[in-house]
Design a protein around this motif. Structure first.
Motif, PDB file in Angstrom:
ATOM      1  N   SER A   1       0.818  -1.200   0.000  1.00 10.42           N
ATOM      2  CA  SER A   1       0.000   0.000   0.000  1.00 10.42           C
ATOM      3  C   SER A   1       0.858   1.259   0.000  1.00 10.42           C
ATOM      4  O   SER A   1       1.995   1.252   0.490  1.00 10.42           O
ATOM      5  CB  SER A   1      -0.898  -0.015   1.244  1.00 10.42           C
ATOM      6  OG  SER A   1      -1.692   1.137   1.306  1.00 10.42           O
ATOM      7  N   ILE A   2       0.308   2.332  -0.557  1.00 16.00           N
ATOM      8  CA  ILE A   2       0.954   3.648  -0.504  1.00 16.00           C
ATOM      9  C   ILE A   2      -0.074   4.669  -0.030  1.00 16.00           C
ATOM     10  O   ILE A   2      -1.197   4.726  -0.552  1.00 16.00           O
ATOM     11  CB  ILE A   2       1.526   4.059  -1.876  1.00 16.00           C
ATOM     12  CG1 ILE A   2       2.754   3.214  -2.206  1.00 16.00           C
ATOM     13  CG2 ILE A   2       1.881   5.538  -1.907  1.00 16.00           C
ATOM     14  CD1 ILE A   2       3.437   3.579  -3.502  1.00 16.00           C
ATOM     15  N   GLY A   3       0.306   5.452   0.975  1.00 10.46           N
ATOM     16  CA  GLY A   3      -0.578   6.485   1.501  1.00 10.46           C
ATOM     17  C   GLY A   3      -0.284   7.835   0.883  1.00 10.46           C
ATOM     18  O   GLY A   3       0.864   8.164   0.585  1.00 10.46           O
ATOM     19  N   LEU A   4      -1.325   8.608   0.664  1.00 12.50           N
ATOM     20  CA  LEU A   4      -1.179   9.946   0.102  1.00 12.50           C
ATOM     21  C   LEU A   4      -2.362  10.798   0.518  1.00 12.50           C
ATOM     22  O   LEU A   4      -3.380  10.298   1.023  1.00 12.50           O
ATOM     23  CB  LEU A   4      -1.075   9.889  -1.421  1.00 12.50           C
ATOM     24  CG  LEU A   4      -2.272   9.371  -2.242  1.00 12.50           C
ATOM     25  CD1 LEU A   4      -2.150   9.847  -3.688  1.00 12.50           C
ATOM     26  CD2 LEU A   4      -2.324   7.840  -2.238  1.00 12.50           C
TER      27      LEU A   4
ATOM     28  N   PHE B   1      -0.288  -1.406  -6.329  1.00 18.22           N
ATOM     29  CA  PHE B   1      -0.389  -0.872  -4.975  1.00 18.22           C
ATOM     30  C   PHE B   1      -1.853  -0.635  -4.599  1.00 18.22           C
ATOM     31  O   PHE B   1      -2.714  -0.454  -5.475  1.00 18.22           O
ATOM     32  CB  PHE B   1       0.363   0.451  -4.854  1.00 18.22           C
ATOM     33  CG  PHE B   1       1.855   0.327  -4.972  1.00 18.22           C
ATOM     34  CD1 PHE B   1       2.614  -0.128  -3.904  1.00 18.22           C
ATOM     35  CD2 PHE B   1       2.501   0.666  -6.152  1.00 18.22           C
ATOM     36  CE1 PHE B   1       3.995  -0.238  -4.004  1.00 18.22           C
ATOM     37  CE2 PHE B   1       3.879   0.556  -6.269  1.00 18.22           C
ATOM     38  CZ  PHE B   1       4.627   0.102  -5.191  1.00 18.22           C
ATOM     39  N   ILE B   2      -2.110  -0.603  -3.311  1.00 18.59           N
ATOM     40  CA  ILE B   2      -3.416  -0.224  -2.778  1.00 18.59           C
ATOM     41  C   ILE B   2      -3.318   1.245  -2.331  1.00 18.59           C
ATOM     42  O   ILE B   2      -2.608   1.542  -1.365  1.00 18.59           O
ATOM     43  CB  ILE B   2      -3.822  -1.105  -1.584  1.00 18.59           C
ATOM     44  CG1 ILE B   2      -3.900  -2.572  -2.004  1.00 18.59           C
ATOM     45  CG2 ILE B   2      -5.152  -0.617  -0.992  1.00 18.59           C
ATOM     46  CD1 ILE B   2      -4.031  -3.542  -0.834  1.00 18.59           C
ATOM     47  N   PRO B   3      -3.994   2.182  -2.997  1.00 18.90           N
ATOM     48  CA  PRO B   3      -3.938   3.584  -2.575  1.00 18.90           C
ATOM     49  C   PRO B   3      -4.757   3.802  -1.295  1.00 18.90           C
ATOM     50  O   PRO B   3      -5.878   3.294  -1.175  1.00 18.90           O
ATOM     51  CB  PRO B   3      -4.570   4.352  -3.751  1.00 18.90           C
ATOM     52  CG  PRO B   3      -4.594   3.380  -4.894  1.00 18.90           C
ATOM     53  CD  PRO B   3      -4.717   2.020  -4.266  1.00 18.90           C
ATOM     54  N   VAL B   4      -4.184   4.539  -0.357  1.00 16.41           N
ATOM     55  CA  VAL B   4      -4.881   4.936   0.868  1.00 16.41           C
ATOM     56  C   VAL B   4      -4.843   6.462   0.911  1.00 16.41           C
ATOM     57  O   VAL B   4      -3.767   7.059   1.015  1.00 16.41           O
ATOM     58  CB  VAL B   4      -4.217   4.330   2.120  1.00 16.41           C
ATOM     59  CG1 VAL B   4      -4.907   4.831   3.381  1.00 16.41           C
ATOM     60  CG2 VAL B   4      -4.251   2.803   2.063  1.00 16.41           C
ATOM     61  N   ILE B   5      -6.018   7.088   0.834  1.00 20.41           N
ATOM     62  CA  ILE B   5      -6.087   8.527   0.558  1.00 20.41           C
ATOM     63  C   ILE B   5      -6.706   9.285   1.726  1.00 20.41           C
ATOM     64  O   ILE B   5      -7.813   8.966   2.177  1.00 20.41           O
ATOM     65  CB  ILE B   5      -6.906   8.776  -0.728  1.00 20.41           C
ATOM     66  CG1 ILE B   5      -6.260   8.032  -1.907  1.00 20.41           C
ATOM     67  CG2 ILE B   5      -7.024  10.266  -1.020  1.00 20.41           C
ATOM     68  CD1 ILE B   5      -7.138   7.953  -3.140  1.00 20.41           C
TER      69      ILE B   5
END
Length: 290
Positions: A118-121, A169-173
């Motif tokens: 996952s990647i957070g933004l 990736f799994i986006p975490v917004i």
């Protein structure tokens, strides 16, 4: 839900896995599911499972209670107008720290712990969310109240999300946008999730809540509903108060390219798994035609 029950659900869910493979599902994560340790773990496992069977989950999260507790520790009172936090520059700094830092990274870490990538933004990254200032009108005086750094979605640029999905990736917004004026804005997470789902023509928009779903006048859960029925219930007052913004978001989604919207009970362990992989689900389903 035990591992045996999860296995049973998966055994029965092969048609759903095939149907939704490659499809984008936007999940708004908030409420009890974000503070109860068992529910946090079950949510992360659900998201990782969805990704592992070929779906494209996108997480948009809230964090109001975490913001409130941090402000309290700093000796700063929270003021609300129609459920929206009045956000001056100092409060906005705290919002960015809590949502974009603490909460976002905790979710990313949970997903990693359960085998996901996952990647957070925030909406400021890659100008994902262009925001504009939100002002609210107070009845019955029609006085316009300036809420400070509270915003609404002006435009979504999904290019950064597409890059993450292509990279598996799994986006975490976090629901923070940037205005054309250069200021940061805090935006309701339901509205951000809905806008992203619409921009991506997502298969599903799933909104986690602290209720069983949409209830009728007798307190009974309403399950499969058409957009026209929902509008009738809004007009006759059955849907009112705090549920209105969430319902409006779900309604807008299905009227703007999203196949289905779901308002589900985030207090149920593995609620997302049950909604995606079973016929019965755990909440209210909204479509354009019922």
């Amino acid at each position: 839900m035990t591992s045996h029950k999860i296995a049973d659900v998966l055994t029965e869910s092969l048609p759903y896995i095939q149907r939704f493979k490659g499809k984008t599902i936007v999940i708004k994560y908030g409420g009890n599911a974000m503070v109860d340790e068992n529910l946090k773990s079950s949510f992360a496992r659900d998201i990782v499972l969805m990704k592992s069977v070929g779906m494209n989950p996108i997480v948009v999260h809230g964090g109001g209670p975490q913001i409130g507790s941090t402000l309290k520790r700093l000796g700063k009172n929270s003021e609300f107008v129609d459920g929206m936090r009045v956000t001056d520059s100092e409060t906005m700094d705290v919002v960015e720290m809590v949502l974009g830092g603490l909460v976002n990274k905790e979710i990313v870490n949970l997903i990693h712990q359960h085998g996901g990538n996952s990647i957070g933004l925030t909406g400021k990254d890659g100008r994902l969310i262009t925001a504009k200032k939100l002002k609210t009108e107070i009845e019955p005086t029609s006085e316009i109240i300036d809420l400070g750094h509270v915003g609404q979605v002006d435009q979504i640029d999904v290019s950064v999300i597409n890059l993450l999905l292509q990279g598996d990736f799994i986006p975490v917004i976090a629901p923070i946008g940037v205005g054309k004026d250069g200021f940061s804005y805090n935006i309701n997470a339901d509205l951000v999730a809905g806008a992203i789902a619409e921009s991506l023509n997502a298969e599903k928009l799933i909104l986690l809540t602290n209720t069983a779903g949409l209830l009728d006048g007798n307190g009974e859960l309403m399950t499969g509903m058409s957009s026209s029925t929902v509008k009738e219930l809004i007009n006759d007052g059955t849907i009112h108060g705090g549920m209105l913004p969430k319902i409006s978001c779900a309604l807008s989604a299905v009227e703007n390219g999203v196949k289905t919207s779901h308002i589900i009970d985030g207090r149920v362990s593995h609620a997302v798994l049950l909604e995606v992989f079973t016929d019965s689900g755990v909440g209210t389903l909204i479509t354009t035609n019922g």
